[in-house]
Design a protein around this motif. Structure first.
Motif, PDB file in Angstrom:
ATOM      1  N   ILE A 181      27.201 -23.516  51.282  1.00 64.07           N
ATOM      2  CA  ILE A 181      27.304 -24.975  50.587  1.00 64.07           C
ATOM      3  C   ILE A 181      28.603 -25.027  50.402  1.00 64.07           C
ATOM      4  O   ILE A 181      29.408 -24.294  49.610  1.00 64.07           O
ATOM      5  CB  ILE A 181      26.440 -25.283  49.582  1.00 64.07           C
ATOM      6  CG1 ILE A 181      25.011 -24.835  49.846  1.00 64.07           C
ATOM      7  CG2 ILE A 181      26.710 -26.830  49.239  1.00 64.07           C
ATOM      8  CD1 ILE A 181      24.237 -25.655  50.771  1.00 64.07           C
ATOM      9  N   SER A 220      31.554 -27.861  48.669  1.00 68.73           N
ATOM     10  CA  SER A 220      31.562 -29.037  48.177  1.00 68.73           C
ATOM     11  C   SER A 220      32.754 -29.727  48.865  1.00 68.73           C
ATOM     12  O   SER A 220      34.045 -28.771  48.817  1.00 68.73           O
ATOM     13  CB  SER A 220      31.689 -28.785  46.790  1.00 68.73           C
ATOM     14  OG  SER A 220      30.402 -28.631  46.119  1.00 68.73           O
ATOM     15  N   GLN A 223      28.900 -36.378  42.111  1.00 66.85           N
ATOM     16  CA  GLN A 223      28.432 -35.639  43.124  1.00 66.85           C
ATOM     17  C   GLN A 223      29.374 -35.788  44.310  1.00 66.85           C
ATOM     18  O   GLN A 223      29.524 -36.897  45.070  1.00 66.85           O
ATOM     19  CB  GLN A 223      26.878 -35.754  43.374  1.00 66.85           C
ATOM     20  CG  GLN A 223      26.509 -34.873  44.475  1.00 66.85           C
ATOM     21  CD  GLN A 223      26.239 -33.616  44.364  1.00 66.85           C
ATOM     22  OE1 GLN A 223      26.110 -33.457  42.870  1.00 66.85           O
ATOM     23  NE2 GLN A 223      26.193 -32.649  44.957  1.00 66.85           N
ATOM     24  N   GLN A 227      28.572 -32.798  50.117  1.00 66.86           N
ATOM     25  CA  GLN A 227      28.556 -31.658  50.356  1.00 66.86           C
ATOM     26  C   GLN A 227      28.168 -31.300  51.864  1.00 66.86           C
ATOM     27  O   GLN A 227      27.704 -32.045  52.560  1.00 66.86           O
ATOM     28  CB  GLN A 227      27.302 -30.954  49.680  1.00 66.86           C
ATOM     29  CG  GLN A 227      27.781 -30.627  48.118  1.00 66.86           C
ATOM     30  CD  GLN A 227      26.952 -30.138  47.508  1.00 66.86           C
ATOM     31  OE1 GLN A 227      25.315 -30.220  47.898  1.00 66.86           O
ATOM     32  NE2 GLN A 227      27.054 -29.307  46.312  1.00 66.86           N
TER      33      GLN A 227
END
Length: 143
Positions: free
Chosen positions: A37, A39, A93, A96
């Motif tokens: 993942i 970011s 957030q 991503q």
């Protein structure tokens, strides 16, 4: 008569199904080797937003206290507003992406980076379907 025939032929050429060609999608299958993942946090800090929140906090703080206490409450309100804004910006957030290293059935190893929304989790060993349409490639789980 010639003009109407030419018009009719032109209309038929533009309206025919062959003029609305579809797109071709290449479908391959493979196995996930690695999944990460990523970011996309570019330090999304908005100083104007922080200053506005500090000013609002100062206005609210100014409503309390008397004399030097009023000044202290104004300063405390401004600091609390700016601090809360800074904290919120740091915890928002960030978009991503998921980086997938895949070994295809043909034996090639490919790397695909695509948007990640948490709906599909890719683990090493998962069988996947690789869809390539033009220069766009996406991966989903294979059935």
């Amino acid at each position: 008569m010639k003009k109407s025939a030419l018009f009719a032929i032109s209309f038929m050429l533009f309206a025919s199904q062959s003029s609305f060609a579809g797109t071709k999608t290449l479908v391959e299958y493979g196995v996930v080797q690695q999944s990460h993942i990523i970011s996309d946090s570019n330090g999304r800090y908005h100083p104007l937003r922080t200053a506005a929140a500090g000013a609002l906090g100062g206005v609210v703080g100014h409503q309390f206290g008397n004399g030097k206490g009023k000044t202290a409450m104004t300063v405390a309100g401004a600091a609390a507003g700016a601090s809360a804004s800074r904290y919120r910006q740091s915890t928002q957030q960030a978009p991503q992406k998921v980086d997938l290293l895949i070994k295809t059935q043909s034996g090639a190893t490919i790397d695909v980076v695509q948007d990640y929304n948490g709906g599909i989790v890719f683990n090493p060993g998962d069988k996947v379907r690789i869809l390539t349409q033009g220069s766009n490639t996406s991966v989903d789980k294979s059935l």
